[in-house]
Motif scaffolding. Structure first.
Motif, mmCIF file in Angstrom:
data_model
loop_
_atom_site.group_PDB
_atom_site.id
_atom_site.type_symbol
_atom_site.label_atom_id
_atom_site.label_comp_id
_atom_site.label_asym_id
_atom_site.label_seq_id
_atom_site.Cartn_x
_atom_site.Cartn_y
_atom_site.Cartn_z
ATOM 1 N N VAL A 127 -3.346 13.360 8.724
ATOM 2 C CA VAL A 127 -2.785 12.497 7.687
ATOM 3 C C VAL A 127 -2.561 13.270 6.395
ATOM 4 O O VAL A 127 -1.584 13.042 5.678
ATOM 5 N N MET A 128 -3.437 14.202 6.084
ATOM 6 C CA MET A 128 -3.237 15.055 4.906
ATOM 7 C C MET A 128 -1.924 15.823 5.009
ATOM 8 O O MET A 128 -1.170 15.940 4.037
ATOM 9 N N VAL A 129 -1.641 16.362 6.184
ATOM 10 C CA VAL A 129 -0.384 17.098 6.382
ATOM 11 C C VAL A 129 0.809 16.162 6.236
ATOM 12 O O VAL A 129 1.801 16.489 5.579
ATOM 13 N N VAL A 130 0.718 14.990 6.843
ATOM 14 C CA VAL A 130 1.827 14.029 6.794
ATOM 15 C C VAL A 130 2.129 13.612 5.359
ATOM 16 O O VAL A 130 3.290 13.484 4.964
ATOM 17 N N VAL A 131 1.096 13.428 4.549
ATOM 18 C CA VAL A 131 1.280 12.929 3.186
ATOM 19 C C VAL A 131 1.788 14.020 2.251
ATOM 20 O O VAL A 131 2.622 13.764 1.378
ATOM 21 N N THR A 132 1.308 15.255 2.402
ATOM 22 C CA THR A 132 1.659 16.322 1.464
ATOM 23 C C THR A 132 2.879 17.126 1.889
ATOM 24 O O THR A 132 3.481 17.808 1.057
ATOM 25 N N SER A 160 0.836 -1.204 0.000
ATOM 26 C CA SER A 160 0.000 0.000 0.000
ATOM 27 C C SER A 160 0.869 1.251 0.000
ATOM 28 O O SER A 160 1.952 1.288 0.589
ATOM 29 N N THR A 161 0.384 2.300 -0.676
ATOM 30 C CA THR A 161 1.080 3.577 -0.723
ATOM 31 C C THR A 161 0.474 4.546 0.289
ATOM 32 O O THR A 161 -0.615 4.311 0.822
ATOM 33 N N LEU A 162 1.168 5.636 0.516
ATOM 34 C CA LEU A 162 0.689 6.628 1.477
ATOM 35 C C LEU A 162 -0.676 7.178 1.084
ATOM 36 O O LEU A 162 -1.552 7.355 1.927
ATOM 37 N N GLN A 163 -0.835 7.467 -0.191
ATOM 38 C CA GLN A 163 -2.105 8.041 -0.621
ATOM 39 C C GLN A 163 -3.258 7.067 -0.435
ATOM 40 O O GLN A 163 -4.376 7.472 -0.113
ATOM 41 N N PHE A 164 -3.006 5.787 -0.631
ATOM 42 C CA PHE A 164 -4.073 4.801 -0.432
ATOM 43 C C PHE A 164 -4.411 4.663 1.050
ATOM 44 O O PHE A 164 -5.579 4.501 1.410
ATOM 45 N N VAL A 165 -3.392 4.712 1.904
ATOM 46 C CA VAL A 165 -3.643 4.686 3.345
ATOM 47 C C VAL A 165 -4.456 5.907 3.747
ATOM 48 O O VAL A 165 -5.385 5.818 4.559
ATOM 49 N N LEU A 166 -4.109 7.059 3.185
ATOM 50 C CA LEU A 166 -4.898 8.266 3.443
ATOM 51 C C LEU A 166 -6.332 8.078 2.976
ATOM 52 O O LEU A 166 -7.283 8.455 3.676
ATOM 53 N N TYR A 167 -6.504 7.485 1.816
ATOM 54 C CA TYR A 167 -7.838 7.213 1.280
ATOM 55 C C TYR A 167 -8.640 6.329 2.231
ATOM 56 O O TYR A 167 -9.824 6.584 2.487
ATOM 57 N N PRO A 190 6.093 16.402 2.625
ATOM 58 C CA PRO A 190 7.392 16.183 1.959
ATOM 59 C C PRO A 190 7.535 16.896 0.623
ATOM 60 O O PRO A 190 8.651 17.272 0.234
ATOM 61 N N LEU A 191 6.440 17.102 -0.105
ATOM 62 C CA LEU A 191 6.526 17.778 -1.393
ATOM 63 C C LEU A 191 6.975 19.225 -1.250
ATOM 64 O O LEU A 191 7.570 19.787 -2.174
ATOM 65 N N LEU A 192 6.704 19.835 -0.101
ATOM 66 C CA LEU A 192 7.121 21.210 0.125
ATOM 67 C C LEU A 192 8.640 21.329 0.173
ATOM 68 O O LEU A 192 9.192 22.392 -0.129
ATOM 69 N N PHE A 193 9.328 20.266 0.541
ATOM 70 C CA PHE A 193 10.788 20.286 0.582
ATOM 71 C C PHE A 193 11.393 19.991 -0.794
ATOM 72 O O PHE A 193 12.492 20.441 -1.105
ATOM 73 N N VAL A 194 10.677 19.227 -1.620
ATOM 74 C CA VAL A 194 11.201 18.858 -2.929
ATOM 75 C C VAL A 194 11.048 19.993 -3.928
ATOM 76 O O VAL A 194 11.942 20.240 -4.746
ATOM 77 N N TYR A 195 9.938 20.719 -3.864
ATOM 78 C CA TYR A 195 9.621 21.735 -4.873
ATOM 79 C C TYR A 195 10.703 22.804 -5.030
ATOM 80 O O TYR A 195 11.055 23.137 -6.181
ATOM 81 N N PRO A 196 11.262 23.414 -3.974
ATOM 82 C CA PRO A 196 12.241 24.499 -4.179
ATOM 83 C C PRO A 196 13.464 24.081 -4.977
ATOM 84 O O PRO A 196 14.063 24.918 -5.669
ATOM 85 N N PHE A 197 13.865 22.821 -4.923
ATOM 86 C CA PHE A 197 15.047 22.373 -5.641
ATOM 87 C C PHE A 197 14.809 22.287 -7.145
ATOM 88 O O PHE A 197 15.759 22.311 -7.930
ATOM 89 N N PHE A 198 13.537 22.194 -7.571
ATOM 90 C CA PHE A 198 13.223 22.058 -8.984
ATOM 91 C C PHE A 198 12.613 23.319 -9.577
ATOM 92 O O PHE A 198 12.472 23.413 -10.790
ATOM 93 N N GLN A 199 12.263 24.288 -8.741
ATOM 94 C CA GLN A 199 11.508 25.444 -9.218
ATOM 95 C C GLN A 199 12.247 26.216 -10.300
ATOM 96 O O GLN A 199 11.648 26.666 -11.279
#
Length: 309
Positions: free
Chosen positions: A279-284, A229-236, A286-295
């Motif tokens: 759970v919404m905060v926990v799942v989303t 199972s993935t994080l999003q499915f667990v959230l679901y 990590p993306l806040l840390f990834v985005y600045p490196f690719f912006q």
């Protein structure tokens, strides 16, 4: 003698337009940001207090018990590992496959080039149904297989077209000089083409990471093995249980049980609503840390081929 620069005097109408334009943009930005802020605030508030009345800007009764209970959910840890592996293997495989296809199709002397492009383009307009896709995945023996997360999305025609356009815009003399020096196609691709395509590669790699991180449909349709199972499915699942007001068992050890009894005594037991927000905060998050490196790659990467010289 100081020379004062002549400034163009702005009219009252122009100043009013700028003011209201800025005001509208600020209101629009706040409207877009507030739902995320509300979720974050709710995740740090006790469930009993949140049920007593609406919370607007800051937690009324601050607590970390919501996160403590969520992280005790046994499937969350394995789901995080599966999702992390998917977000590493999937984008890497996708970038390699798509870049190799783009490099090959950038060669106008490639036999059958137009035919290959035509067949690659068909799935953009004619997609399979759920049943037909399931049959294909089943025949490939990918049901309840980790590879179902990475193989079907390894190639994207739209991404390939953008990468091919970027490769075609590179000076042809670079590849010609490499051929003269005795380099083959794979060496040219690895040492010349790929490094020069880093902006567009980074942009599409980030899109692939986000797509793999947020996808739960693949898990829902093709995976029944709970260990995959993935994080999003667990959230679901958690959201569905929370909406049904069912009890989620976050306590698997005696220590966790003692912690839950203490939380009940202090009236800080998480309710389904705050569990959902947490759970919404926990799942989303990590993306806040990834985005600045690719912006910084987005504008250059996504506008490739948009302007012709």
């Amino acid at each position: 003698m100081r020379v004062r620069a002549n400034k163009i005097k702005r009219t009252a109408g122009e100043r009013s337009f700028d003011f209201f334009n800025a005001l509208i943009m600020v209101i629009w930005a706040l409207t877009a940001i507030y739902p995320f802020w509300y979720i974050l605030v709710m995740s740090f508030n006790t469930g009993a207090d949140a049920a007593s009345g609406p919370i607007w800007f800051f937690p009324r009764v601050f607590t970390l018990e919501n996160y403590a209970f969520v992280f005790q959910y046994d499937r969350l840890h394995s789901a995080f590992i599966v999702t992390t592996l998917r977000c590493i293997i999937g984008p890497v495989l996708s970038v390699i496959v798509t870049m190799l296809a783009a490099f090959a199709l950038s060669k106008r002397f490639l036999p059958g080039r137009k035919t290959i492009l035509f067949f690659f383009m068909i799935p953009m307009f004619i997609g399979g149904t759920i049943i037909s896709n399931y049959v294909v995945i089943s025949k490939l023996d990918l049901i309840n297989n980790f590879l179902v997360y990475v193989l079907p999305g390894a190639f994207g025609f739209f991404s390939m077209v953008i990468m091919r356009t970027h490769i075609e815009e590179l000076p042809a003399e670079l590849q010609e000089s490499a051929f003269i020096d005795g380099a083959g196609y794979f060496r040219i691709f690895a040492q010349i083409i790929f490094p020069l395509c880093m902006p567009v590669v980074a942009a599409f790699a980030f899109f692939a990471v986000v797509g793999n991180w947020l996808d739960y449909y693949t898990n829902l349709i093709y995976v029944t093995d709970r260990s995959l199972s993935t994080l999003q499915f667990v959230l679901y699942e958690i959201i569905n249980r929370a909406e049904a007001n069912t009890v989620i068992d976050f306590t698997k050890t005696s220590g966790a049980a003692a912690r839950r009894l203490m939380a009940q005594k202090n009236n800080t037991v998480p309710t389904p609503e705050v569990i959902k927000m947490t759970v919404m905060v926990v799942v989303t998050f990590p993306l806040l840390f990834v985005y600045p490196f690719f912006q910084k790659y987005f504008v250059k990467g996504m506008l490739t081929g948009a302007v012709k010289a």
